[in-house]
Scaffold this motif. Structure first.
Motif, short mmCIF file in Angstrom:
data_model
loop_
_atom_site.label_atom_id
_atom_site.label_comp_id
_atom_site.label_asym_id
_atom_site.label_seq_id
_atom_site.Cartn_x
_atom_site.Cartn_y
_atom_site.Cartn_z
N HIS A 145 -0.89 9.86 2.50
CA HIS A 145 -0.89 8.53 3.06
C HIS A 145 -0.82 8.91 4.70
N THR A 167 -3.05 3.25 6.50
CA THR A 167 -2.28 1.79 6.59
C THR A 167 -1.68 1.70 8.04
N GLU A 189 -5.67 7.69 2.25
CA GLU A 189 -5.54 6.10 2.82
C GLU A 189 -5.01 6.22 4.33
N PHE A 196 -5.70 13.31 3.84
CA PHE A 196 -5.13 12.05 3.55
C PHE A 196 -6.00 10.88 3.01
N GLU A 232 0.92 -1.24 0.11
CA GLU A 232 0.29 -0.11 -0.01
C GLU A 232 0.76 1.30 -0.11
N VAL A 233 2.02 1.10 0.84
CA VAL A 233 2.91 2.40 0.82
C VAL A 233 3.47 2.52 -0.63
N VAL A 258 2.55 12.73 4.03
CA VAL A 258 2.34 11.48 4.73
C VAL A 258 2.57 11.79 6.03
N ARG A 263 -0.36 9.73 -3.70
CA ARG A 263 -1.55 9.96 -2.93
C ARG A 263 -1.30 10.27 -1.47
N SER A 304 1.02 4.24 -3.16
CA SER A 304 0.78 5.60 -2.66
C SER A 304 1.75 6.50 -3.11
#
Length: 612
Positions: A370, A479, A477, A475, A359-360, A454, A368, A363
């Motif tokens: 995060h 995680t 997303e 943000f 996922e990181v 981030v 995107r 992103s």
């Protein structure tokens, strides 16, 4: 011709003997004489080859790879050329050589003119390549014009190879033959081959793009429902993939980019945000033995299997069938899908860090914003900066400390270069600092290339009632990075990486017994505590293999008997798999989707007794 060779030989001997009067310019050219003088200043031994092996570079420059292709093609087309072709980099290191004469190849081997050896002017004196690299001009020398006596049997012609990206010198391409076989065509041949290398290097990026697009077109023509391709910077999709909902498109593109970065080219089952399931396969695109991109193909689960939709299958069910119907076919397919879904769920349960890293990666590649959450010291910032540096080597990282509450320095953020705005310790923000930071972040979305924002929260869950809750809208997303105690399979590799960083050039290694002790400890302080333990060991053991007795006493404290919810779920999954497989650990590992070594570690960590 012979008379001139005698004159050059006499001038060379007189020069080496220390004559005060320089050679006649009509006998020895100015470029050769200047190279002789430089070689004398470098204390080059004219009778002993001083070339040394400098090693082969792991990162092969683009010009060297292009030269390999050009020289391979030429020697294949002209196997009787009777000469050798050598490429030297700007430092004078031999990077490539192709031979069209076996006897000449043996002679060059004896003279150490082989790939990996330094053959610059400081080492062997005057050569055609050394003059060409120094004067930035094509050069041809022959026989006794060489400074070194053992090279006087050769005739060389060197042409400068230009780097098409920078316009600078990328090396020198040399055509070598025996002095008795020299011709006037050596220098034009060297110039032609150097131009071919430059042209090939100029078209190299387009070759990778064409290779990816050709593979994309082939997969689309092959009937793939969804086809996506990427080179790491851009994603290309076909029509059916573009008609998917935006959420589904984002999941597929994230999977594609993460597979390229992590080199994870497999077939997977994906649960899409729209509620559908899909089987996708990611395959790499290779060019000259290196991976330059990858292509994803997929389709909704059930399509392409020859099974009609349920509504179509039930049409005309009031009519008696004309052939025997297999009523258990759907049941068999359902069981297979259920088994695959169970393997995927077990893998995500037992390897939570892999999902977080994917996922990181996605992103960072997609730009995107995060939010990373997790216990203090689990490596959130290290994971993020590592992936950002891999994606943007020239990018800039701006660190904002939530405990201090200072405003970030955003000078130069609009220069078009990738920027990472890392908000560290957001859970320590005060209400005033959170509002000030929110005012700074809001205008960033209007920039042509907004920075990647981030945030790191040192808690295992998000609390929107805290001051940092004001920033959650920035943000896309969230995680959760798992704690180190849930990553027992990776503790050995993490400890080895930390040990190399702390020990510097000292030779230190971990014994297998030490790795087992580290895997059995609970690590309440996560990676920060692991670094403290290894720093303690490095300070007391300068070299050698680290044994269990070198570890501090705290590493031998047993893991707490009260397991967390995640540990209890992992333990239940392992026990259930062992029961269903009758104690067969090989089958249980396949059912869980993990390696057998990982299963053995979890059995030991959870204290699971033998199941038969």
């Amino acid at each position: 011709m012979g008379s001139r060779s005698v004159e050059v030989e006499a001038a060379r001997r007189s020069f080496l003997a220390g004559a005060e009067r320089p050679p006649d310019p009509g006998v020895v050219g100015p470029a050769v004489l200047a190279s002789w003088q430089r070689s004398l200043r470098h204390d080059v031994d004219p009778d002993r080859i001083g070339a040394r092996f400098l090693g082969h570079h792991h990162d092969v420059p683009r010009v060297v790879a292009c030269a390999d292709e050009v020289l391979d093609a030429f020697t294949t087309a002209h196997p009787d050329a009777g000469c050798s072709f050598v490429l030297l980099d700007p430092a004078g290191v031999v990077r490539a050589r192709r031979d069209a004469d076996r006897a000449l190849a043996g002679l060059l081997d004896a003279l150490l003119l082989v790939p990996g050896y330094g053959y610059g002017e400081r080492t062997v004196g005057t050569t055609a390549a050394s003059i060409a690299l120094h004067d930035q001009a094509d050069t041809a020398i022959s026989g006794v014009e060489h400074f070194h006596s053992q090279l006087t049997c050769l005739a060389e012609a060197a042409a400068v190879v230009t780097d098409p990206r920078t316009g600078g010198t990328a090396g020198a391409l040399v055509v070598v033959c025996h002095h008795a076989d020299r011709t006037a065509l050596q220098l034009p041949l060297a110039r032609m081959l150097a131009d071919r290398v430059t042209e090939r290097a100029a078209g190299e990026p387009h070759r990778a793009t064409r290779a990816i697009l050709d593979r994309f077109a082939a997969e689309h023509a092959g009937g793939g429902a969804w086809v996506l391709a990427t080179d790491g910077d851009y994603v290309v999709t076909n029509g059916p993939a573009r008609r998917l909902p935006a959420g589904d498109q984002r999941v597929l593109s994230d999977l594609l980019l993460a597979s390229l970065v992590l080199a994870d080219f497999t077939t997977k089952h994906v649960d899409l945000p729209s509620g559908h399931c899909a089987e996708v396969g990611v395959r790499p695109v290779h060019l000259d033995g290196a991976s330059v991109g990858c292509v994803l193909t997929g389709a909704p689960t059930g399509e392409g299997t020859g099974r009609p939709p349920e509504s179509v299958r039930r049409q005309g069910s009031h009519v008696a069938p004309t052939a025997r119907r297999d009523y258990a076919r759907d049941l068999v397919v359902t069981r297979q899908e259920h088994a695959q879904a169970r393997i995927r769920a077990n893998r995500e349960l037992l390897s939570p860090y892999l999902r977080a890293r994917q996922e990181v990666v996605a992103s960072v590649r997609q730009g995107r914003n995060h939010l990373l959450i997790g216990e203090p010291g689990v490596g959130k910032r290290t994971l993020l900066v590592e992936q950002f540096r891999a994606a943007h080597p020239s990018g800039r990282v701006v660190l904002v400390d939530g405990e201090r509450g200072d405003a970030p320095d955003l000078t130069g953020v609009a220069d078009g270069r990738p920027h990472l705005l890392l908000l560290r310790g957001m859970n320590l923000l005060t209400p005033v600092a959170a509002r000030r930071l929110d005012e700074v972040l809001r205008p960033l979305v209007a920039l042509p290339v907004p920075p990647l924002v981030v945030g790191c929260v040192d808690t295992p869950a998000v609390d929107a009632t805290r001051p940092y809750g004001l920033l959650l809208r920035h943000f896309h997303e969230i995680t959760r990075v798992p704690a180190l105690r849930y990553r027992a399979d990776e503790i050995g590799d993490i400890a080895l990486a930390v040990l190399r960083r702390l020990s510097g050039r000292r030779s230190l290694r971990l014994s297998l017994q030490v790795v087992r002790v580290l895997e059995g400890y609970a690590w309440p302080g996560n990676i920060s505590e692991l670094e403290d333990v290894l720093r303690y060991v490095v300070a007391r053991k300068p070299v050698g293999e680290i044994q269990a007795r070198d570890l501090p006493q705290l590493c031998f404290q047993g893991r707490s008997r009260k397991m967390s919810m995640l540990e209890a779920a992992q333990c239940d999954a392992v026990i259930q798999a062992l029961y269903e497989c009758g104690g067969n650990r090989y089958k249980a590992a396949a059912m869980l989707g993990i390696a057998r070594s990982s299963l053995y570690r979890k059995i030991d960590a959870f204290g699971i007794s033998y199941i038969a």
